[in-house]
Design an enzyme around this catalytic site. Structure first.
Site, mmCIF file in Angstrom:
data_model
loop_
_atom_site.group_PDB
_atom_site.id
_atom_site.type_symbol
_atom_site.label_atom_id
_atom_site.label_comp_id
_atom_site.label_asym_id
_atom_site.label_seq_id
_atom_site.Cartn_x
_atom_site.Cartn_y
_atom_site.Cartn_z
ATOM 1 N N ASP A 19 -8.085 -30.344 -4.634
ATOM 2 C CA ASP A 19 -9.665 -30.793 -4.902
ATOM 3 C C ASP A 19 -10.300 -32.075 -5.116
ATOM 4 O O ASP A 19 -9.783 -32.779 -5.279
ATOM 5 C CB ASP A 19 -9.700 -29.862 -5.992
ATOM 6 C CG ASP A 19 -11.081 -29.175 -6.509
ATOM 7 O OD1 ASP A 19 -11.730 -29.318 -5.830
ATOM 8 O OD2 ASP A 19 -11.951 -29.383 -7.869
ATOM 9 N N ASN A 67 -13.156 -18.756 -2.207
ATOM 10 C CA ASN A 67 -13.896 -19.753 -1.089
ATOM 11 C C ASN A 67 -14.630 -19.560 0.011
ATOM 12 O O ASN A 67 -15.727 -20.010 0.814
ATOM 13 C CB ASN A 67 -13.638 -21.108 -1.201
ATOM 14 C CG ASN A 67 -12.185 -21.525 -1.317
ATOM 15 O OD1 ASN A 67 -11.995 -22.939 -2.027
ATOM 16 N ND2 ASN A 67 -13.867 -22.990 -2.523
HETATM 17 C C1 IPE Z 1 -9.745 -24.201 -5.857
HETATM 18 O O1 IPE Z 1 -11.190 -25.581 -5.824
HETATM 19 C C2 IPE Z 1 -9.316 -23.926 -4.910
HETATM 20 C C3 IPE Z 1 -8.740 -24.933 -3.666
HETATM 21 C C4 IPE Z 1 -8.777 -26.658 -3.643
HETATM 22 C C5 IPE Z 1 -8.163 -24.035 -2.115
HETATM 23 P P1 IPE Z 1 -12.280 -25.007 -5.842
HETATM 24 O O2 IPE Z 1 -13.500 -26.409 -5.925
HETATM 25 O O3 IPE Z 1 -13.078 -23.715 -5.019
HETATM 26 O O4 IPE Z 1 -12.074 -24.897 -7.108
HETATM 27 P P2 IPE Z 1 -13.362 -24.466 -8.242
HETATM 28 O O5 IPE Z 1 -14.642 -22.675 -8.071
HETATM 29 O O6 IPE Z 1 -13.817 -26.027 -8.915
HETATM 30 O O7 IPE Z 1 -13.040 -23.797 -9.345
HETATM 31 C C1 IPE Z 2 -11.075 -28.434 -1.983
HETATM 32 O O1 IPE Z 2 -12.184 -29.351 -2.365
HETATM 33 C C2 IPE Z 2 -11.152 -28.165 -0.711
HETATM 34 C C3 IPE Z 2 -11.363 -26.288 -0.582
HETATM 35 C C4 IPE Z 2 -11.533 -25.708 -1.638
HETATM 36 C C5 IPE Z 2 -11.624 -26.413 0.291
HETATM 37 P P1 IPE Z 2 -13.787 -28.877 -2.546
HETATM 38 O O2 IPE Z 2 -14.473 -28.886 -0.724
HETATM 39 O O3 IPE Z 2 -13.920 -28.310 -3.104
HETATM 40 O O4 IPE Z 2 -14.215 -30.644 -3.277
HETATM 41 P P2 IPE Z 2 -15.032 -31.158 -4.444
HETATM 42 O O5 IPE Z 2 -14.364 -29.919 -5.488
HETATM 43 O O6 IPE Z 2 -16.554 -29.837 -4.067
HETATM 44 O O7 IPE Z 2 -15.289 -31.841 -4.474
HETATM 45 MG MG MG Z 3 -13.647 -28.126 -5.485
#
Ligand code: IPE
Ligand code: IPE
Ligand code: MG
Length: 249
Positions: A19, A67
């Site tokens: 993340d 996502n």
């Molecule tokens: C969790 O990250 C999913 C992945 C890393 C693929 P998110 O960014 O989607 O999680 P939330 O929404 O902050 O909980």
């Molecule tokens: C994790 O990084 C990757 C995926 C969930 C695909 P994020 O895209 O959630 O990055 P933040 O949390 O918005 O910084």
């Molecule tokens: Mg995230």
């Protein structure tokens, strides 16, 4: 992990919630996809490091069922990145003897991603040194529903009795069937939550949270997480004294 005491062992199964890519990019005034691209470099380094260390299973949470609700442009950018990664890594996976599997609802992925994924899974099926699971369109709750539907179907068909359902039977119907549960779950990006990741399998995993964003998480940071893991005492419900006694034998 074969022991429940403090030690210097390498976890058999490490699972990572990757993340923070978007925020990493936003901090640099760049589009979110720039962060996802930088995240792929961390994926490459962590896969290589885990293989070198002798980790048997590495599970990477790359895209959750939730996502799909992101803007269409980000979703398609991520899908393209995934496809490019898979095509680019096949040779490397084969030469490093890495077996790729996908955890999640593959049917929801775009056809061209599904095809490359299936080809990579098939091509690496006999690799044995490390198992790499990509959690794609993955959600722990959906995984449990998927398993429960299969079990209910078997009961209706008369192939299974409800009283025969136990932890092992349920585990055998998850995407991770046949694999050991994660010993260590790492989450980068500063949030302290599971976000629907491996809800069943992580029930006794050690959890490690870091504020570093995923593009900043490299081999050195992985080694730090493993060090912290080794300082923990995994008691599995027992008392510390019971475990100390066991170690004296
Ligand atoms: C969790 O990250 C999913 C992945 C890393 C693929 P998110 O960014 O989607 O999680 P939330 O929404 O902050 O909980
Ligand atoms: C994790 O990084 C990757 C995926 C969930 C695909 P994020 O895209 O959630 O990055 P933040 O949390 O918005 O910084
Ligand atoms: Mg995230």
């Amino acid at each position: 992990m074969t022991t429940s005491s403090k030690s210097n062992l390498v976890p058999r199964h490490i699972a990572i919630i990757m993340d923070g890519n978007g925020r990493w990019a936003e901090q640099r005034n760049r589009p979110r996809l720039f962060g996802h691209k930088a995240g792929v470099d961390s994926v490459r380094e962590i896969v290589e490091a885990c293989r070198e260390l002798g980790v048997e299973y590495l599970t990477l949470y790359a895209f959750s069922t939730e996502n799909w609700n992101r803007p269409q442009s980000e979703v398609s950018g991520l899908m393209l990145l995934l496809k490019t990664y898979l095509i680019g890594e096949l040779k490397n996976m084969l030469s490093n003897d890495i077996r790729l599997r996908c955890l999640g609802q593959q049917e929801r992925l775009p056809r061209e991603v599904r095809e490359v994924l299936q080809q990579t899974v098939e091509s690496t099926a006999s690799c044995q040194t490390m198992n790499l699971n990509l959690a794609l369109s993955y959600g722990g709750r959906m995984e449990l529903i998927h398993a429960i539907r299969q079990l209910a179907g078997k009961c209706v068909d008369g192939d299974l009795l409800p009283e025969e359902i136990n932890e092992q039977v349920l585990s055998d119907h998850l995407y991770t069937a046949g694999q050991v549960d994660p010993d260590l779950v790492i989450r980068t990006g500063g949030e302290c939550r599971l976000s629907n990741f491996l809800l069943w399998q992580a029930s006794y995993a050690e959890l490690y949270f870091t504020d570093l964003k995923w593009p900043e998480f490299k081999k050195e940071q992985l080694l730090e997480a493993i060090d912290v893991f080794n300082q923990r005492q995994r008691r599995f419900g027992k008392t510390g004294a019971q475990l100390d006694l066991g170690n004296q034998k």
